[in-house]
Write a protein that holds these residues in place. Structure first.
Motif, PDB file in Angstrom:
ATOM      1  N   UNK A  45      -4.799  39.294 -34.221  1.00 25.94           N
ATOM      2  CA  UNK A  45      -5.137  40.203 -33.227  1.00 25.94           C
ATOM      3  C   UNK A  45      -4.868  39.687 -31.842  1.00 25.94           C
ATOM      4  N   UNK A  46      -4.903  38.489 -31.853  1.00 26.55           N
ATOM      5  CA  UNK A  46      -4.468  37.795 -30.365  1.00 26.55           C
ATOM      6  C   UNK A  46      -2.916  38.056 -30.311  1.00 26.55           C
ATOM      7  N   UNK A  47      -2.413  37.997 -31.242  1.00 29.44           N
ATOM      8  CA  UNK A  47      -0.646  38.390 -31.232  1.00 29.44           C
ATOM      9  C   UNK A  47      -0.579  39.514 -30.824  1.00 29.44           C
ATOM     10  N   UNK A  48      -1.015  40.593 -31.223  1.00 29.19           N
ATOM     11  CA  UNK A  48      -0.765  41.958 -30.962  1.00 29.19           C
ATOM     12  C   UNK A  48      -1.474  42.264 -29.627  1.00 29.19           C
ATOM     13  N   UNK A  49      -2.414  41.345 -29.118  1.00 27.31           N
ATOM     14  CA  UNK A  49      -2.560  41.674 -27.822  1.00 27.31           C
ATOM     15  C   UNK A  49      -1.680  41.218 -26.830  1.00 27.31           C
ATOM     16  N   UNK A  50      -1.061  40.241 -27.137  1.00 28.78           N
ATOM     17  CA  UNK A  50      -0.011  39.727 -26.205  1.00 28.78           C
ATOM     18  C   UNK A  50       1.203  40.496 -26.200  1.00 28.78           C
ATOM     19  N   UNK A  51       1.613  41.127 -27.525  1.00 28.99           N
ATOM     20  CA  UNK A  51       2.801  41.859 -27.513  1.00 28.99           C
ATOM     21  C   UNK A  51       2.400  43.230 -26.753  1.00 28.99           C
ATOM     22  N   UNK A  52       1.373  43.780 -26.979  1.00 25.87           N
ATOM     23  CA  UNK A  52       1.008  44.880 -26.443  1.00 25.87           C
ATOM     24  C   UNK A  52       0.581  44.802 -24.869  1.00 25.87           C
ATOM     25  N   UNK A  53      -0.224  43.794 -24.509  1.00 23.81           N
ATOM     26  CA  UNK A  53      -0.573  43.492 -23.192  1.00 23.81           C
ATOM     27  C   UNK A  53       0.365  44.120 -22.072  1.00 23.81           C
ATOM     28  N   UNK A  54       1.362  43.948 -21.795  1.00 22.73           N
ATOM     29  CA  UNK A  54       2.399  44.306 -20.767  1.00 22.73           C
ATOM     30  C   UNK A  54       2.445  45.844 -20.535  1.00 22.73           C
ATOM     31  N   UNK A  55       2.152  46.472 -21.397  1.00 24.32           N
ATOM     32  CA  UNK A  55       2.246  48.120 -21.313  1.00 24.32           C
ATOM     33  C   UNK A  55       0.750  48.649 -21.273  1.00 24.32           C
ATOM     34  N   UNK A  56      -0.280  47.829 -21.216  1.00 19.61           N
ATOM     35  CA  UNK A  56      -1.639  48.037 -21.225  1.00 19.61           C
ATOM     36  C   UNK A  56      -2.340  47.572 -19.947  1.00 19.61           C
ATOM     37  N   UNK A  57      -1.816  46.553 -19.626  1.00 18.40           N
ATOM     38  CA  UNK A  57      -2.367  46.032 -18.152  1.00 18.40           C
ATOM     39  C   UNK A  57      -2.232  47.248 -17.052  1.00 18.40           C
ATOM     40  N   UNK A  58      -3.061  47.630 -16.523  1.00 17.86           N
ATOM     41  CA  UNK A  58      -2.817  48.838 -15.435  1.00 17.86           C
ATOM     42  C   UNK A  58      -3.226  48.285 -14.322  1.00 17.86           C
ATOM     43  N   UNK A  59      -2.451  48.721 -13.229  1.00 16.96           N
ATOM     44  CA  UNK A  59      -3.050  48.113 -11.628  1.00 16.96           C
ATOM     45  C   UNK A  59      -3.855  49.322 -11.161  1.00 16.96           C
ATOM     46  N   UNK A  60      -4.977  48.340 -10.510  1.00 19.09           N
ATOM     47  CA  UNK A  60      -6.099  49.044 -10.326  1.00 19.09           C
ATOM     48  C   UNK A  60      -6.782  48.355  -9.208  1.00 19.09           C
ATOM     49  N   UNK A  61      -7.179  49.104  -8.151  1.00 19.97           N
ATOM     50  CA  UNK A  61      -8.204  48.644  -7.030  1.00 19.97           C
ATOM     51  C   UNK A  61      -9.576  48.296  -7.414  1.00 19.97           C
ATOM     52  N   UNK A  62     -10.002  48.891  -8.688  1.00 13.30           N
ATOM     53  CA  UNK A  62     -11.279  48.732  -8.914  1.00 13.30           C
ATOM     54  C   UNK A  62     -11.326  47.538  -9.418  1.00 13.30           C
ATOM     55  N   UNK A  63     -12.722  46.999  -9.793  1.00 13.04           N
ATOM     56  CA  UNK A  63     -13.051  45.915 -10.193  1.00 13.04           C
ATOM     57  C   UNK A  63     -13.425  45.726 -11.633  1.00 13.04           C
ATOM     58  N   UNK A  64     -13.117  46.673 -12.301  1.00  9.74           N
ATOM     59  CA  UNK A  64     -13.665  46.529 -13.948  1.00  9.74           C
ATOM     60  C   UNK A  64     -12.683  47.221 -14.649  1.00  9.74           C
ATOM     61  N   UNK A  65     -11.141  46.926 -14.743  1.00 11.79           N
ATOM     62  CA  UNK A  65     -10.244  47.333 -15.460  1.00 11.79           C
ATOM     63  C   UNK A  65     -10.805  46.969 -16.970  1.00 11.79           C
ATOM     64  N   UNK A  66     -10.260  47.969 -18.002  1.00 10.11           N
ATOM     65  CA  UNK A  66     -10.434  47.800 -19.246  1.00 10.11           C
ATOM     66  C   UNK A  66      -9.781  46.561 -19.753  1.00 10.11           C
ATOM     67  N   UNK A  67     -10.309  45.447 -20.274  1.00  4.58           N
ATOM     68  CA  UNK A  67      -9.492  44.332 -21.021  1.00  4.58           C
ATOM     69  C   UNK A  67      -8.520  44.780 -22.015  1.00  4.58           C
ATOM     70  N   UNK A  68      -7.239  44.355 -22.206  1.00  2.00           N
ATOM     71  CA  UNK A  68      -6.333  44.334 -23.242  1.00  2.00           C
ATOM     72  C   UNK A  68      -7.136  44.338 -24.318  1.00  2.00           C
ATOM     73  N   UNK A  69      -7.756  43.057 -24.828  1.00  2.00           N
ATOM     74  CA  UNK A  69      -8.211  42.945 -26.214  1.00  2.00           C
ATOM     75  C   UNK A  69      -9.358  44.202 -26.450  1.00  2.00           C
ATOM     76  N   UNK A  70     -10.061  44.404 -25.426  1.00  3.51           N
ATOM     77  CA  UNK A  70     -10.876  45.540 -25.993  1.00  3.51           C
ATOM     78  C   UNK A  70     -10.050  46.981 -26.066  1.00  3.51           C
ATOM     79  N   UNK A  71      -9.169  47.138 -25.478  1.00  6.47           N
ATOM     80  CA  UNK A  71      -8.366  48.509 -25.804  1.00  6.47           C
ATOM     81  C   UNK A  71      -7.644  48.212 -27.155  1.00  6.47           C
ATOM     82  N   UNK A  72      -7.224  47.247 -27.635  1.00  3.67           N
ATOM     83  CA  UNK A  72      -6.520  46.921 -28.704  1.00  3.67           C
ATOM     84  C   UNK A  72      -7.587  46.998 -29.707  1.00  3.67           C
TER      85      UNK A  72
END
Length: 328
Positions: free
Chosen positions: A46-73
């Protein structure tokens, strides 16, 4: 009166409501058995998948509560593994249903982008000897590079071309082509045709079918059922065997080709959203196709890492029995 005026201002949007954020659940804090039962993978994968998918799931946001990649995956994997309703999964994860609905498609697409690494057809002669030897070990059938079959994934009736999605079993579906090796690893998966499409038509118009017809593979056969036409690169069973030799051919063909039926069974059992016993996928056909492709990639990820598949059965006494199938 002042309280009523305040409520009126809030209702009319003159005063902004304070946003309330629920605590996100840390799914990775549990042990491997818990992870496999809910997400089909141990923590390390699961950690390996999160690392592989992370660059496309991390979103630039001015808000303080972006959804963490592990939670999305992990929430997306939870949906694929169980086929549960989005609201139930979202409540369990500490997010809103609309948030989960927006989060899942990018995860599917990220998994699909991994397919060139995990799903490859053995066109080259150097990739074939081991596959042929493994198939021959099943029933002595030589020179086999893959077993092919199609399956139906149930969907709700789409608003457009509804009749095209009604299959021969009289429910709406996507017809999915699967080719696998002797170890039940998928070497090809095609998910884009309505349920009424015939298996042979899908093969003819697939990249694998066109390349094999063009002579891309010089020495090797696919094994298919009687729904496919006989070709120099595709062997089918004899319709009316008369001699012992013909009956032995059909027996060896059936035993060898059955591996693809077991592979499809494993695919649907591991990723329950694809299995009709759990209902149907309540999405547009294009989204369903993306879900199927993502599950195909994850099926091979599980096989590559030897992740066991646990199946829960209920006997006549309403007692549960767990059978573990290892992906060796």
């Amino acid at each position: 009166m002042a309280a009523l005026a305040l409520l009126e201002d809030i209702f009319n949007g003159h005063i902004r409501r304070e946003r309330v954020f629920r605590d996100h659940i840390d799914f990775l804090a549990h042990d491997d058995d818990w992870h496999i039962s809910r997400f089909r993978f141990p923590r390390a994968i699961l950690l390996e998948l999160c690392a592989e998918l992370g660059p496309n799931l991390e979103r630039q946001t001015v808000r303080s509560h972006a959804l963490p990649v592990p939670l999305q995956v992990l929430t997306t994997l939870g949906f694929l593994a169980t086929g549960s309703f989005q609201r139930e999964l979202a409540d369990r994860s500490g997010i809103s249903q609309s948030c989960l609905s927006r989060a899942m498609p990018p995860v599917w697409d990220g998994i699909i982008r991994l397919s060139p690494r995990y799903i490859t057809f053995p066109y080259d002669a150097g990739d074939q000897p081991n596959i042929k030897a493994q198939f021959a070990a099943i029933a002595g059938f030589p020179n086999v590079i893959g077993a092919i079959d199609c399956t139906h994934i149930a969907i709700k009736a789409p608003p457009e071309d509804e009749f095209a999605y009604v299959n021969r079993k009289h429910f709406h579906s996507i017809t999915v082509q699967n080719i696998c090796d002797a170890q039940m690893r998928l070497t090809n998966i095609v998910a884009r045709w309505p349920g009424s499409t015939h298996d042979s038509y899908i093969l003819t118009n697939s990249m694998v079918g066109m390349r094999l017809q063009a002579g891309r593979v010089r020495d090797g056969w696919l094994l298919g059922d009687s729904g496919y036409p006989l070709k120099t690169w595709l062997l089918t069973p004899l319709n009316n065997p008369q001699t012992d030799r013909e009956r032995r051919y059909n027996d060896a063909h059936s035993r060898t080709r059955s591996v693809v039926e077991r592979a499809i069974g494993q695919l649907k059992c591991r990723w329950r959203c694809l299995d009709r016993t759990g209902g149907m996928l309540l999405y547009r056909p294009d989204k369903v196709c993306r879900i199927i492709l993502a599950c195909g990639v994850l099926h091979n990820v599980a096989h590559r890492h030897g992740i066991p598949l646990e199946i829960l059965f209920t006997n006549s006494d309403s007692r549960f029995t767990v059978i573990t199938i290892r992906s060796d």
